[in-house]
Design a protein around this motif. Structure first.
Motif, mmCIF file in Angstrom:
data_model
loop_
_atom_site.group_PDB
_atom_site.id
_atom_site.type_symbol
_atom_site.label_atom_id
_atom_site.label_comp_id
_atom_site.label_asym_id
_atom_site.label_seq_id
_atom_site.Cartn_x
_atom_site.Cartn_y
_atom_site.Cartn_z
ATOM 1 N N ILE A 99 -8.438 1.261 -61.212
ATOM 2 C CA ILE A 99 -9.615 1.731 -61.821
ATOM 3 C C ILE A 99 -10.081 2.495 -60.491
ATOM 4 O O ILE A 99 -11.158 3.325 -60.385
ATOM 5 C CB ILE A 99 -10.506 1.230 -63.062
ATOM 6 N N VAL A 100 -10.218 1.496 -59.839
ATOM 7 C CA VAL A 100 -10.728 1.013 -58.555
ATOM 8 C C VAL A 100 -10.766 2.159 -57.470
ATOM 9 O O VAL A 100 -11.541 3.189 -57.693
ATOM 10 C CB VAL A 100 -10.762 -0.377 -57.753
ATOM 11 N N PRO A 101 -9.768 3.061 -57.533
ATOM 12 C CA PRO A 101 -9.805 3.447 -57.337
ATOM 13 C C PRO A 101 -10.011 5.588 -57.613
ATOM 14 O O PRO A 101 -10.403 6.753 -56.483
ATOM 15 C CB PRO A 101 -8.436 4.379 -56.708
ATOM 16 N N GLN A 102 -10.260 5.268 -58.560
ATOM 17 C CA GLN A 102 -10.769 6.650 -58.950
ATOM 18 C C GLN A 102 -12.482 6.317 -59.016
ATOM 19 O O GLN A 102 -12.910 7.454 -59.231
ATOM 20 C CB GLN A 102 -10.446 6.803 -60.553
ATOM 21 N N ALA A 103 -12.977 4.767 -59.690
ATOM 22 C CA ALA A 103 -13.866 4.970 -59.466
ATOM 23 C C ALA A 103 -14.759 4.956 -58.049
ATOM 24 O O ALA A 103 -15.642 4.666 -58.148
ATOM 25 C CB ALA A 103 -14.369 3.324 -60.076
ATOM 26 N N VAL A 104 -13.703 4.965 -56.761
ATOM 27 C CA VAL A 104 -14.350 4.767 -55.361
ATOM 28 C C VAL A 104 -14.397 6.425 -54.926
ATOM 29 O O VAL A 104 -15.870 7.086 -54.712
ATOM 30 C CB VAL A 104 -13.384 4.039 -54.460
ATOM 31 N N LYS A 105 -13.755 7.273 -56.453
ATOM 32 C CA LYS A 105 -13.585 8.745 -55.845
ATOM 33 C C LYS A 105 -14.799 9.461 -56.660
ATOM 34 O O LYS A 105 -15.254 10.069 -55.680
ATOM 35 C CB LYS A 105 -12.315 9.439 -56.300
ATOM 36 N N PHE A 106 -15.523 8.606 -57.789
ATOM 37 C CA PHE A 106 -17.000 9.497 -58.308
ATOM 38 C C PHE A 106 -17.758 8.344 -57.931
ATOM 39 O O PHE A 106 -19.247 8.924 -57.932
ATOM 40 C CB PHE A 106 -16.460 9.278 -60.085
ATOM 41 N N PHE A 107 -17.743 7.193 -57.227
ATOM 42 C CA PHE A 107 -19.405 5.691 -57.722
ATOM 43 C C PHE A 107 -19.477 6.134 -55.581
ATOM 44 O O PHE A 107 -20.127 5.490 -55.654
ATOM 45 C CB PHE A 107 -19.087 5.447 -58.225
ATOM 46 N N GLY A 108 -18.623 6.654 -55.208
ATOM 47 C CA GLY A 108 -18.025 5.974 -53.528
ATOM 48 C C GLY A 108 -19.317 6.129 -52.789
ATOM 49 O O GLY A 108 -19.424 5.111 -52.393
#
Length: 127
Positions: A99-108
């Motif tokens: 999930i982290v790659p997507q989370a970074v995309k949106f919350f980075g």
């Protein structure tokens, strides 16, 4: 002919191995459950937690996640419940989803989401 004592040693080892595997699974399941609780708590504290399920969640496979709000809703109403269900069902995960790659995309870029990102990294690290 095998010695009766040997049979008991082998049976004892099998029971011990099963107990160890069961114990490891329970420990991992508890760690996952605790991490999911921490993620949910952090989502509440950062204002990402929603009280109402969005209508699109029923057909989430068709939904394109394009913004932070959609991602937060997907995380809350799709990913986390599925992760809980996988853990409780004790079935092997066919494909690990990170999930982290997507989370970074949106919350980075949002410094306030740093703790949430860290918790998701920790959740990803658990099987």
């Amino acid at each position: 002919m095998a010695e009766p004592f040997s049979f008991y040693l082998i049976a004892g080892e099998m029971i011990q191995n099963r107990f160890t595997a069961e114990s490891n699974y329970m420990t991992e399941a508890l760690l996952i459950a605790e991490k999911i609780k921490e993620v949910r708590d952090e989502m509440r504290s950062t204002g990402l937690w929603k009280k109402e399920v969005p209508a699109w969640v029923k057909e989430f496979e068709k939904r394109m996640i394009t913004n932070r709000e959609d991602f937060s809703e997907w995380l809350q109403f799709v990913y986390l419940p599925n992760r809980v269900q996988e853990t409780e069902s004790r079935q092997p995960v066919l494909e690990k989803i990170y999930i982290v790659p997507q989370a970074v995309k949106f919350f980075g870029n949002d410094i306030k989401k740093g703790k949430l990102l860290q918790l998701l990294i920790e959740l990803d690290s658990l099987s």
